[in-house]
Write a protein that holds these residues in place. Structure first.
Motif, PDB file in Angstrom:
ATOM      1  N   GLY A  26      48.144 -55.217  62.489  1.00 48.68           N
ATOM      2  CA  GLY A  26      47.985 -53.965  63.226  1.00 48.68           C
ATOM      3  C   GLY A  26      46.695 -53.251  62.858  1.00 48.68           C
ATOM      4  N   ASP A  27      46.600 -51.977  63.253  1.00 48.93           N
ATOM      5  CA  ASP A  27      45.363 -51.221  63.105  1.00 48.93           C
ATOM      6  C   ASP A  27      45.386 -50.344  61.853  1.00 48.93           C
ATOM      7  N   PHE A  28      44.435 -49.400  61.762  1.00 49.61           N
ATOM      8  CA  PHE A  28      44.344 -48.535  60.584  1.00 49.61           C
ATOM      9  C   PHE A  28      45.597 -47.689  60.400  1.00 49.61           C
ATOM     10  N   ASP A  29      46.254 -47.305  61.490  1.00 47.22           N
ATOM     11  CA  ASP A  29      47.479 -46.515  61.365  1.00 47.22           C
ATOM     12  C   ASP A  29      48.543 -47.261  60.576  1.00 47.22           C
ATOM     13  N   VAL A  30      48.619 -48.580  60.776  1.00 49.90           N
ATOM     14  CA  VAL A  30      49.587 -49.392  60.040  1.00 49.90           C
ATOM     15  C   VAL A  30      49.192 -49.478  58.568  1.00 49.90           C
ATOM     16  N   LEU A  31      47.908 -49.693  58.314  1.00 51.70           N
ATOM     17  CA  LEU A  31      47.442 -49.846  56.932  1.00 51.70           C
ATOM     18  C   LEU A  31      47.706 -48.591  56.105  1.00 51.70           C
ATOM     19  N   VAL A  32      47.446 -47.424  56.658  1.00 53.96           N
ATOM     20  CA  VAL A  32      47.600 -46.195  55.871  1.00 53.96           C
ATOM     21  C   VAL A  32      49.067 -45.838  55.654  1.00 53.96           C
ATOM     22  N   ARG A  33      49.975 -46.489  56.376  1.00 50.93           N
ATOM     23  CA  ARG A  33      51.407 -46.248  56.137  1.00 50.93           C
ATOM     24  C   ARG A  33      51.942 -47.057  54.961  1.00 50.93           C
ATOM     25  N   LEU A  34      51.127 -47.999  54.443  1.00 49.64           N
ATOM     26  CA  LEU A  34      51.540 -48.735  53.259  1.00 49.64           C
ATOM     27  C   LEU A  34      51.501 -47.817  52.032  1.00 49.64           C
ATOM     28  N   PRO A  35      52.265 -48.139  50.982  1.00 49.76           N
ATOM     29  CA  PRO A  35      52.238 -47.303  49.770  1.00 49.76           C
ATOM     30  C   PRO A  35      50.941 -47.539  48.980  1.00 49.76           C
ATOM     31  N   LEU A  36      49.880 -46.834  49.353  1.00 47.53           N
ATOM     32  CA  LEU A  36      48.559 -47.049  48.768  1.00 47.53           C
ATOM     33  C   LEU A  36      48.310 -46.118  47.590  1.00 47.53           C
ATOM     34  N   PRO A  37      47.665 -46.601  46.528  1.00 40.18           N
ATOM     35  CA  PRO A  37      47.186 -45.688  45.484  1.00 40.18           C
ATOM     36  C   PRO A  37      46.201 -44.688  46.091  1.00 40.18           C
ATOM     37  N   GLU A  38      46.082 -43.507  45.488  1.00 40.83           N
ATOM     38  CA  GLU A  38      45.286 -42.444  46.088  1.00 40.83           C
ATOM     39  C   GLU A  38      43.816 -42.847  46.267  1.00 40.83           C
ATOM     40  N   ASN A  39      43.243 -43.553  45.289  1.00 43.17           N
ATOM     41  CA  ASN A  39      41.834 -43.934  45.428  1.00 43.17           C
ATOM     42  C   ASN A  39      41.645 -44.940  46.573  1.00 43.17           C
ATOM     43  N   ILE A  40      42.629 -45.801  46.789  1.00 40.69           N
ATOM     44  CA  ILE A  40      42.558 -46.750  47.900  1.00 40.69           C
ATOM     45  C   ILE A  40      42.712 -46.002  49.226  1.00 40.69           C
ATOM     46  N   ARG A  41      43.604 -45.041  49.255  1.00 43.36           N
ATOM     47  CA  ARG A  41      43.797 -44.260  50.483  1.00 43.36           C
ATOM     48  C   ARG A  41      42.493 -43.536  50.857  1.00 43.36           C
ATOM     49  N   ILE A  42      41.792 -43.002  49.862  1.00 45.09           N
ATOM     50  CA  ILE A  42      40.516 -42.333  50.127  1.00 45.09           C
ATOM     51  C   ILE A  42      39.513 -43.326  50.696  1.00 45.09           C
ATOM     52  N   ALA A  43      39.434 -44.527  50.091  1.00 46.50           N
ATOM     53  CA  ALA A  43      38.500 -45.555  50.568  1.00 46.50           C
ATOM     54  C   ALA A  43      38.806 -45.952  52.003  1.00 46.50           C
ATOM     55  N   VAL A  44      40.088 -46.130  52.317  1.00 43.54           N
ATOM     56  CA  VAL A  44      40.480 -46.526  53.670  1.00 43.54           C
ATOM     57  C   VAL A  44      40.132 -45.429  54.669  1.00 43.54           C
ATOM     58  N   GLU A  45      40.393 -44.182  54.331  1.00 43.22           N
ATOM     59  CA  GLU A  45      40.105 -43.088  55.262  1.00 43.22           C
ATOM     60  C   GLU A  45      38.596 -42.923  55.462  1.00 43.22           C
TER      61      GLU A  45
END
Length: 369
Positions: A237-256
């Motif tokens: 899927g797309d970025f919306d699917v990826l950010v719904r995973l349980p990501l560490p905060e630093n990874i979430r920042i990188a993805v956004e």
């Protein structure tokens, strides 16, 4: 009966790419052909009569809208990679603003993109003359060492850490003024204790996969520290699917940050890409601040592509599969044989870099079905 065909295309290398790169691209093209149900046609031959649809695997980001149109490349479903309207758009130069508004810049330059991605990058400037370079360097050096980045160098090669205007002058003396005017140069805050993440998305046929991961460094046969592979977590899927995973905060920042950078590319007229990869660096600047930002983009086949394709193959084979872990490895010198379940892209002696093994492995990510 017409046959749809996947072909390789080398518009800018002139056939002089390293052996391991040529053979790797051939394996990539063959696997894409299988994934799409196409035949594999080898290197594109402009004199051949192709009866079916063509799907291109270019060696580089395509930089000519006219040439793409002549090839029949009209959108992302026609190639694995991307098309940009001007050569500089394919380089890291687009990430930062010039030192002042309305200074000299190449044809097609727009201040809109660096303004839109300001919060997604590190502090830095794009420069196109020696005067701009010294002005930007002087301003950035007030806060500590900076990184001097030729825009066509890859894997960190050619970059220098600059600590004074004297060092900046020495580095600038290695750059041809004509190249500086057409391609530019990036000056950027230098980070220490750096981790570089890869964030990206690939779209092939009816499959979309979006991922984050980290890069590994290794030592090549000349003793230099170079890219050694990537470890990716890939979601269907797309970025919306990826950010719904349980990501560490630093990874979430990188993805956004990568997502914002990707979205801003819509300002470039005529641009499209089926393969989008962004390098995001996280580390500490000279003032002791933790920083995170997109360094550059890749809209062409890259080091992580083996893992990207392995994920797409896994998703196609199992419609219920949602997330996989895929890794690429580049090992120089003598090494053990790749695991039996690996996809080997190259194992042998390259004319330029010597003994090298490149392979990919994929496995189901835990608790993601």
């Amino acid at each position: 009966m017409a046959h749809d065909v996947v072909v390789e295309y080398s518009p800018q290398t002139g056939g002089f790419a390293d052996m391991h790169e040529r053979l790797t691209r051939a394996v990539v093209a063959k696997r894409l052909a299988t994934l799409m149900g196409f035949a594999y046609g080898g290197e594109y031959d402009c004199s051949a009569q192709y009866l079916g649809r063509l799907y291109f695997v270019p060696s580089n980001t395509l930089i000519s809208l006219e040439q793409a149109a002549q090839l029949g490349i009209a959108g992302e479903h026609d190639l694995f990679g991307g098309l940009v309207p001007y050569p500089f758009v394919a380089t890291k130069i687009i990430t930062h603003p010039p030192i002042e508004p309305n200074v000299f810049a190449p044809e097609g330059w727009s201040d809109t993109f660096p303004r839109q991605v300001h919060g997604a990058g590190l502090e830095g400037y794009s420069v196109f003359t020696s005067e701009q370079t010294y002005s930007a360097g002087e301003r950035l050096l007030e806060n500590g060492p900076i990184r001097f980045k030729p825009v066509h160098a890859t894997a960190g090669r050619g970059q220098r850490v600059i600590r004074s205007l004297t060092e900046l002058a020495d580095a600038l003396a290695t750059i041809d003024p004509a190249e500086l005017a057409t391609s530019g140069l990036v000056l950027e805050e230098n980070l220490t204790a750096v981790t570089t993440y890869s964030v990206g998305q690939v779209r092939v046929a009816d499959l979309t996969a979006t991922y984050y991961g980290s890069q590994r460094l290794t030592t090549d046969n000349a003793g230099d520290e170079v890219y050694g592979g990537s470890d990716l977590v890939v979601a269907r899927g797309d970025f919306d699917v990826l950010v719904r995973l349980p990501l560490p905060e630093n990874i979430r920042i990188a993805v956004e940050q990568a997502r914002a950078y990707d979205a801003a590319t819509s300002i470039f007229p005529g641009m499209f890409a089926s393969r989008r990869n962004y390098d995001v660096a996280q580390g500490t600047n000279a003032r002791g601040q933790w920083r995170s930002g997109v360094l550059e983009q890749s809209w062409r086949m890259g080091g992580a592509t083996g893992a990207e394709i392995a994920a797409l193959e896994a998703f196609q084979a199992d419609p219920g599969l949602e997330v996989v872990h895929a890794s690429t490895f580049e090992i120089y010198g003598e090494s053990q044989a790749p695991p039996p379940h690996a996809t080997v892209y190259f194992r042998g002696t390259d004319d330029r870099v010597g003994l090298l093994t490149k392979y990919t492995v994929v496995e189901v990510h835990a608790n993601t079905r």
